[in-house]
Motif scaffolding. Structure first.
Motif, PDB file in Angstrom:
ATOM      1  N   TRP A   1      21.738 -41.969 -13.716  1.00 47.28           N
ATOM      2  CA  TRP A   1      20.210 -42.331 -13.627  1.00 47.28           C
ATOM      3  C   TRP A   1      19.486 -40.770 -13.890  1.00 47.28           C
ATOM      4  CZ3 TRP A   1      18.058 -46.408 -14.733  1.00 47.28           C
ATOM      5  CH2 TRP A   1      18.507 -47.693 -14.483  1.00 47.28           C
ATOM      6  N   TYR A   2      19.927 -39.904 -13.452  1.00 44.04           N
ATOM      7  CA  TYR A   2      19.326 -38.457 -13.800  1.00 44.04           C
ATOM      8  C   TYR A   2      19.484 -38.269 -15.271  1.00 44.04           C
ATOM      9  CZ  TYR A   2      19.559 -33.538 -14.860  1.00 44.04           C
ATOM     10  OH  TYR A   2      19.101 -32.234 -15.639  1.00 44.04           O
ATOM     11  N   ASP A   3      20.358 -38.430 -16.116  1.00 42.66           N
ATOM     12  CA  ASP A   3      20.287 -38.359 -17.313  1.00 42.66           C
ATOM     13  C   ASP A   3      19.456 -39.466 -18.104  1.00 42.66           C
ATOM     14  OD1 ASP A   3      22.529 -36.435 -17.157  1.00 42.66           O
ATOM     15  OD2 ASP A   3      24.082 -38.105 -17.858  1.00 42.66           O
ATOM     16  N   PHE A   4      19.407 -40.712 -17.513  1.00 41.25           N
ATOM     17  CA  PHE A   4      18.484 -41.452 -18.032  1.00 41.25           C
ATOM     18  C   PHE A   4      16.929 -41.109 -17.727  1.00 41.25           C
ATOM     19  CE2 PHE A   4      16.775 -46.116 -18.310  1.00 41.25           C
ATOM     20  CZ  PHE A   4      17.269 -46.375 -19.178  1.00 41.25           C
ATOM     21  N   PHE A   5      16.749 -40.497 -16.529  1.00 38.74           N
ATOM     22  CA  PHE A   5      15.477 -40.262 -16.345  1.00 38.74           C
ATOM     23  C   PHE A   5      14.885 -38.962 -16.968  1.00 38.74           C
ATOM     24  CE2 PHE A   5      15.791 -42.702 -12.227  1.00 38.74           C
ATOM     25  CZ  PHE A   5      15.112 -43.808 -12.669  1.00 38.74           C
ATOM     26  N   ILE A   6      15.681 -37.917 -17.184  1.00 37.17           N
ATOM     27  CA  ILE A   6      15.190 -36.688 -17.863  1.00 37.17           C
ATOM     28  C   ILE A   6      14.552 -37.150 -19.376  1.00 37.17           C
ATOM     29  CG2 ILE A   6      16.306 -35.077 -16.587  1.00 37.17           C
ATOM     30  CD1 ILE A   6      18.417 -34.952 -18.827  1.00 37.17           C
ATOM     31  N   PHE A   7      15.289 -38.331 -19.887  1.00 37.70           N
ATOM     32  CA  PHE A   7      14.685 -38.649 -21.145  1.00 37.70           C
ATOM     33  C   PHE A   7      13.270 -39.144 -20.946  1.00 37.70           C
ATOM     34  CE2 PHE A   7      14.085 -41.342 -24.727  1.00 37.70           C
ATOM     35  CZ  PHE A   7      14.595 -40.908 -26.043  1.00 37.70           C
ATOM     36  N   ASN A   8      13.150 -40.145 -19.994  1.00 41.80           N
ATOM     37  CA  ASN A   8      11.831 -40.834 -19.636  1.00 41.80           C
ATOM     38  C   ASN A   8      10.811 -39.611 -19.427  1.00 41.80           C
ATOM     39  OD1 ASN A   8      13.672 -42.856 -19.607  1.00 41.80           O
ATOM     40  ND2 ASN A   8      13.262 -43.382 -17.245  1.00 41.80           N
ATOM     41  N   THR A   9      11.301 -38.489 -18.633  1.00 41.66           N
ATOM     42  CA  THR A   9      10.096 -37.659 -18.527  1.00 41.66           C
ATOM     43  C   THR A   9       9.822 -36.955 -19.649  1.00 41.66           C
ATOM     44  OG1 THR A   9      10.907 -37.324 -16.241  1.00 41.66           O
ATOM     45  CG2 THR A   9       9.552 -35.502 -16.919  1.00 41.66           C
ATOM     46  N   ALA A  10      10.718 -36.339 -20.390  1.00 37.93           N
ATOM     47  CA  ALA A  10      10.376 -35.793 -21.911  1.00 37.93           C
ATOM     48  C   ALA A  10       9.777 -36.567 -22.822  1.00 37.93           C
ATOM     49  CB  ALA A  10      11.925 -35.385 -22.308  1.00 37.93           C
ATOM     50  N   ALA A  11      10.134 -37.937 -22.642  1.00 40.29           N
ATOM     51  CA  ALA A  11       9.247 -39.113 -23.697  1.00 40.29           C
ATOM     52  C   ALA A  11       7.782 -39.079 -23.272  1.00 40.29           C
ATOM     53  CB  ALA A  11       9.845 -40.286 -23.368  1.00 40.29           C
ATOM     54  N   ALA A  12       7.650 -38.700 -21.877  1.00 36.49           N
ATOM     55  CA  ALA A  12       6.126 -38.672 -21.425  1.00 36.49           C
ATOM     56  C   ALA A  12       5.472 -37.280 -21.616  1.00 36.49           C
ATOM     57  CB  ALA A  12       5.990 -38.865 -20.076  1.00 36.49           C
ATOM     58  N   LEU A  13       6.410 -36.326 -21.848  1.00 36.84           N
ATOM     59  CA  LEU A  13       5.714 -34.893 -22.066  1.00 36.84           C
ATOM     60  C   LEU A  13       5.692 -34.285 -23.305  1.00 36.84           C
ATOM     61  CD1 LEU A  13       6.992 -33.246 -18.550  1.00 36.84           C
ATOM     62  CD2 LEU A  13       4.966 -34.137 -18.889  1.00 36.84           C
ATOM     63  N   VAL A  14       6.907 -34.186 -24.061  1.00 38.67           N
ATOM     64  CA  VAL A  14       7.020 -33.712 -25.196  1.00 38.67           C
ATOM     65  C   VAL A  14       7.615 -34.377 -26.436  1.00 38.67           C
ATOM     66  CG1 VAL A  14       7.245 -31.563 -23.881  1.00 38.67           C
ATOM     67  CG2 VAL A  14       9.161 -32.691 -24.571  1.00 38.67           C
ATOM     68  N   PHE A  15       8.159 -35.429 -26.152  1.00 37.30           N
ATOM     69  CA  PHE A  15       8.900 -36.103 -27.427  1.00 37.30           C
ATOM     70  C   PHE A  15       7.904 -36.431 -28.582  1.00 37.30           C
ATOM     71  CE2 PHE A  15      13.383 -37.390 -25.426  1.00 37.30           C
ATOM     72  CZ  PHE A  15      13.761 -35.972 -25.427  1.00 37.30           C
TER      73      PHE A  15
END
Length: 450
Positions: free
Chosen positions: A28-42
């Protein structure tokens, strides 16, 4: 051969549950770091040629790709998990998630390879979803099938703690990064650090998971030669109603969780000016509290049943859907924290706690990996995946949050209806009862030498 005391220690329910929770936390850590990056920088890094709003929508759509992959992962891993065993699937899913996440950390952006950066991002996100699709069912079953009957809910909830634990790790690391590097540095290379660091966690998780053994319940299936040749077909043929009700039961908690953990991260800063760091800190605090709520609520479900706990959480969700956004819109860091606690620790924590045991107990042992996995993952695909995208679209369309609140209420009501229609499961004798002789039988199997 190990001594009897060593055998009992190796297969104790607490040890297996801990191993399941550690692996689930990492995934879930791996999953959520994508979520956070999607909201911030992707949006800026992979979709820079479109408007900021469209870039955010495209980034959230990429986020949703994983939810299309999760049911496929659930079917594939469930098939082999019901035929070969839970442990092998847990090890392979963790490895796939780790490699996919690490590769995202190395991915060139649009400025380097153009549109291929977005294509590769989507492919790796699909792989993440495929892996998490196989992870959840195996982790829950390893914990619950090693547990005594009257504590199945409590032990089955340990993998559930992996979701807020993973969110704590992801939010905590991003919080540190945003406090220690400039915005330009974060956009240039800082966002990659959480993805690259995941490989260290994966190696640790693999070491722990390789030291546990197959569940006694599944060993009984092997001993009686009662495995299904095609589990997905047997699940749909014999348990179609359970699958449908289980899917519907996931709507309320999923919509709340992703509204809080993904949408709120970008929404609060853009609309009220509260700093990203403050919202991340609020997510961190709410997730920490949820880590306490989950085991406490699941222990409650072992006493009163799964349905009362699930219905309570969904009913609270329907009540607080409008106040959730009123609090976010306040511009007050304290009230934003209250909103996140309501969504994550209270609504999601209550429902998610008993959800693992509830869904797994709907199916017989020989079909349980497939049945619980496809139920949980299809529910995620239909409710979790679209939430950030739909919420952002509703916000853009209406100019306010009332439509999102109605969407959250609808999800809660769907969950309540499904849970009321489903049977109670906590008092059913669906597992092998754990005894010293069962432990010896399990540890003497070849799987124990892995």
């Amino acid at each position: 051969m190990a001594s009897t005391s060593q055998i009992q220690d190796q297969v104790s329910p607490a040890r297996v549950a801990f191993a399941s929770a550690i692996g689930t936390t990492i995934e879930w850590y791996d999953f959520f770091i994508f979520n956070t990056a999607a909201a911030l920088v992707f949006g800026k890094l992979f979709f820079p040629t479109i408007s900021p709003t469209a870039g955010t929508l495209a980034s959230f759509a990429t986020f949703g790709v994983a939810f299309a992959a999760r049911p496929i992962g659930g079917i594939v891993y469930g098939h082999f998990g019901d035929r070969l065993g839970r442990k092998k699937m847990l090890v392979s899913s963790l490895l796939l998630m780790g490699l996919s996440t690490f590769a995202i950390g190395l991915l060139p952006t649009f400025d380097t390879i153009g549109i291929w950066s977005a294509v590769l991002l989507v492919i790796l996100r699909f792989a993440q979803g495929f892996a998490i699709g196989g992870e959840w069912g195996g982790a829950v079953l390893m914990a619950s099938e090693h547990a005594p009957k009257k504590r199945r809910g409590f032990y089955a909830s340990w993998p559930q703690v992996g979701a807020p634990s993973g969110l704590v790790l992801a939010s905590g690391l991003y919080f540190v990064l945003t406090k220690t590097v400039s915005d330009d540095q974060f956009n240039a290379w800082g966002w990659r650090i959480p993805f690259l660091a995941s490989m260290v966690l994966v190696i640790a998780g693999l070491y722990i998971r390789l030291r546990i053994i197959e569940s006694p319940a599944f060993r009984k299936v092997l001993e009686t030669d009662s495995t299904s040749k095609l589990p997905i077909a047997d699940v749909l043929r014999t348990s179609g109603k359970q699958v449908f009700l289980g899917i519907c039961s996931t709507f309320g908690p999923n919509i709340f969780f992703y509204s809080a953990s993904v949408l709120a991260l970008s929404y609060v800063t853009e609309k009220t000016g509260v700093a990203h760091q403050s919202v991340l800190l609020g997510l961190l605090a709410a997730a920490l509290l949820e880590m306490v709520v989950i085991p406490v609520s699941s222990a409650w479900s072992d006493r009163v049943g799964r349905r009362p706990v699930l219905i309570t959480g969904a009913a609270i969700g329907a009540v607080v859907a409008f106040p959730f956004f009123w609090l976010l819109n306040s511009g007050s860091v304290g009230l934003v924290l209250v909103a996140l606690v309501l969504a994550l620790a209270v609504v999601h924590g209550l429902i998610y706690s008993a959800q693992s045991s509830f869904l797994s107990e709907l199916f017989e042992t020989r079909l349980r990996y497939t049945g619980s996995s496809i139920t949980y993952q299809i529910g995620g695909m239909l409710s979790s995946g679209p939430t950030p995208f739909l919420a952002a679209a509703l916000l853009s369309w209406t100019g306010g949050t009332w439509a999102i609140s109605l969407y959250m209420i609808l999800g809660s009501l769907i969950s309540i209806g499904a849970i009321v229609a489903a049977r109670e499961t906590f008092d059913q004798d669906t597992h092998v009862e754990i005894t010293p002789s069962t432990r010896v039988t399990a540890i003497e199997a070849p799987e124990a030498t892995a």
